[in-house]
Design a protein around this motif. Structure first.
Motif, short mmCIF file in Angstrom:
data_model
loop_
_atom_site.label_atom_id
_atom_site.label_comp_id
_atom_site.label_asym_id
_atom_site.label_seq_id
_atom_site.Cartn_x
_atom_site.Cartn_y
_atom_site.Cartn_z
N SER A 53 -4.01 26.68 25.07
CA SER A 53 -4.34 25.74 23.99
C SER A 53 -3.20 24.73 23.91
CB SER A 53 -4.53 26.45 22.66
OG SER A 53 -3.36 27.16 22.31
N TYR A 54 -3.54 23.48 23.61
CA TYR A 54 -2.53 22.43 23.50
C TYR A 54 -2.94 21.49 22.37
CZ TYR A 54 0.39 18.40 24.36
OH TYR A 54 1.29 17.38 24.20
N GLY A 55 -1.96 21.04 21.63
CA GLY A 55 -2.21 20.04 20.59
C GLY A 55 -1.03 19.10 20.48
N ASN A 56 -1.30 17.86 20.17
CA ASN A 56 -0.21 16.90 19.93
C ASN A 56 -0.59 15.99 18.78
OD1 ASN A 56 -2.07 15.23 21.21
ND2 ASN A 56 -0.54 14.12 22.34
N LEU A 57 0.43 15.45 18.16
CA LEU A 57 0.26 14.57 17.01
C LEU A 57 1.39 13.56 17.02
CD1 LEU A 57 -1.23 14.02 14.29
CD2 LEU A 57 0.40 15.57 13.24
N GLY A 58 1.07 12.32 16.73
CA GLY A 58 2.10 11.30 16.72
C GLY A 58 1.72 10.10 15.89
N VAL A 59 2.65 9.18 15.78
CA VAL A 59 2.42 7.95 15.03
C VAL A 59 3.12 6.80 15.75
CG1 VAL A 59 4.39 8.28 13.48
CG2 VAL A 59 2.47 6.88 12.74
N VAL A 60 2.48 5.64 15.75
CA VAL A 60 3.07 4.40 16.23
C VAL A 60 3.15 3.47 15.04
CG1 VAL A 60 2.78 2.40 17.74
CG2 VAL A 60 2.15 4.66 18.55
N THR A 61 4.31 2.87 14.82
CA THR A 61 4.52 1.96 13.69
C THR A 61 5.07 0.63 14.20
OG1 THR A 61 5.00 3.80 12.22
CG2 THR A 61 5.75 1.64 11.51
N ALA A 62 4.53 -0.45 13.66
CA ALA A 62 5.00 -1.79 14.02
C ALA A 62 6.09 -2.21 13.04
CB ALA A 62 3.85 -2.78 13.97
N PHE A 63 7.22 -2.67 13.57
CA PHE A 63 8.31 -3.13 12.71
C PHE A 63 7.92 -4.40 11.93
CE2 PHE A 63 10.92 -0.71 15.80
CZ PHE A 63 11.49 0.16 14.91
N ASN A 64 7.03 -5.21 12.50
CA ASN A 64 6.60 -6.42 11.80
C ASN A 64 5.41 -6.15 10.87
OD1 ASN A 64 4.41 -6.19 13.51
ND2 ASN A 64 4.78 -8.10 14.60
N ARG A 65 5.04 -4.86 10.73
CA ARG A 65 3.99 -4.39 9.84
C ARG A 65 2.59 -4.89 10.23
NH1 ARG A 65 5.92 -1.51 5.98
NH2 ARG A 65 4.27 -1.78 4.47
N ASN A 66 2.39 -5.22 11.52
CA ASN A 66 1.08 -5.66 11.97
C ASN A 66 0.88 -5.25 13.43
OD1 ASN A 66 -1.28 -6.98 12.71
ND2 ASN A 66 -0.81 -8.77 11.48
N LEU A 67 -0.04 -4.31 13.68
CA LEU A 67 -0.30 -3.84 15.03
C LEU A 67 -1.13 -4.82 15.86
CD1 LEU A 67 -1.02 -0.06 14.40
CD2 LEU A 67 0.91 -1.03 15.64
N GLU A 68 -1.56 -5.90 15.25
CA GLU A 68 -2.39 -6.88 15.96
C GLU A 68 -1.61 -8.12 16.38
OE1 GLU A 68 -5.36 -6.04 17.00
OE2 GLU A 68 -5.03 -4.12 15.99
N LYS A 69 -0.29 -8.09 16.25
CA LYS A 69 0.55 -9.23 16.65
C LYS A 69 1.66 -8.75 17.57
CE LYS A 69 -0.18 -12.06 12.57
NZ LYS A 69 0.44 -12.77 11.46
N ASN A 70 2.23 -9.67 18.35
CA ASN A 70 3.38 -9.35 19.19
C ASN A 70 4.49 -8.77 18.32
OD1 ASN A 70 2.07 -10.45 21.40
ND2 ASN A 70 3.14 -12.40 21.26
N GLY A 71 5.19 -7.77 18.85
CA GLY A 71 6.31 -7.23 18.08
C GLY A 71 6.80 -5.90 18.58
N SER A 72 7.87 -5.43 17.97
CA SER A 72 8.50 -4.16 18.33
C SER A 72 7.82 -2.99 17.65
CB SER A 72 9.98 -4.19 17.93
OG SER A 72 10.64 -5.21 18.64
N LEU A 73 7.84 -1.84 18.34
CA LEU A 73 7.16 -0.64 17.87
C LEU A 73 8.08 0.57 17.90
CD1 LEU A 73 3.92 -1.01 20.03
CD2 LEU A 73 4.19 -1.69 17.66
N LEU A 74 7.75 1.55 17.08
CA LEU A 74 8.39 2.86 17.10
C LEU A 74 7.30 3.89 17.32
CD1 LEU A 74 10.82 4.80 16.57
CD2 LEU A 74 10.12 4.76 14.16
N ARG A 75 7.52 4.82 18.26
CA ARG A 75 6.53 5.87 18.56
C ARG A 75 7.23 7.22 18.45
NH1 ARG A 75 4.83 9.11 22.90
NH2 ARG A 75 2.58 9.32 23.10
N VAL A 76 6.66 8.12 17.64
CA VAL A 76 7.18 9.47 17.47
C VAL A 76 6.01 10.43 17.66
CG1 VAL A 76 8.29 11.07 15.87
CG2 VAL A 76 8.87 8.65 15.78
N SER A 77 6.22 11.48 18.46
CA SER A 77 5.14 12.45 18.65
C SER A 77 5.71 13.83 18.95
CB SER A 77 4.20 12.01 19.77
OG SER A 77 4.85 12.06 21.01
N ALA A 78 4.86 14.83 18.77
CA ALA A 78 5.23 16.22 19.05
C ALA A 78 3.99 16.95 19.55
CB ALA A 78 5.77 16.89 17.79
#
Length: 127
Positions: free
Chosen positions: A39-64
């Motif tokens: 069995s395998y499971g993963n969970l994560g989140v991607v966040t945009a520093f400019n607060r908009n995932l639909e525009k060019n910009g930097s991102l942070l990705r955390v997962s486990a």
């Protein structure tokens, strides 16, 4: 199995919260795979520093993730598990009909087996 069920509950709660609040700057992702002896499971989140995932910009990705599997040798049955987590920074380039995302970062993986198996080197943590 307890860890996997706990992870499954957390995944459903996080998915529900994401739907309830509908953030434009973050995206929750995850997956579950269950087989005969694994069995395998993963969970994560991607966040945009400019607060908009639909525009060019930097991102942070955390997962486990967590993996549990069983196998048999000629003399015994062995239970093994692997847990991993990562922290990545990236940048996205958004065009009218496409998106390119590049990430770089670190991953930590920890594995172990229930009994010694000289053919399985899975033991300990690695970055």
């Amino acid at each position: 199995m307890k860890k996997f069920l706990s992870f499954l509950i957390i995944w459903f709660v996080a998915s529900s919260l994401k739907s309830a609040f509908a953030f434009d700057h973050s995206m929750v992702f995850g997956g579950i795979s269950v087989g005969e002896d694994m069995s395998y499971g993963n969970l994560g989140v991607v966040t945009a520093f400019n607060r908009n995932l639909e525009k060019n910009g930097s991102l942070l990705r955390v997962s486990a993730g967590y993996n549990n599997y069983n196998y048999s040798t000629t003399t015994r049955s062995i239970n093994s598990n692997i847990s991993d987590s990562d922290l990545m920074f990236g940048h996205q380039f958004v065009a009218e009909d496409s998106k390119i995302i590049l990430f770089g970062g670190a991953n930590y993986s920890d594995s172990g087996v229930s009994r010694f198996d000289m053919n399985n080197r899975a033991a300990g943590g690695k970055v």
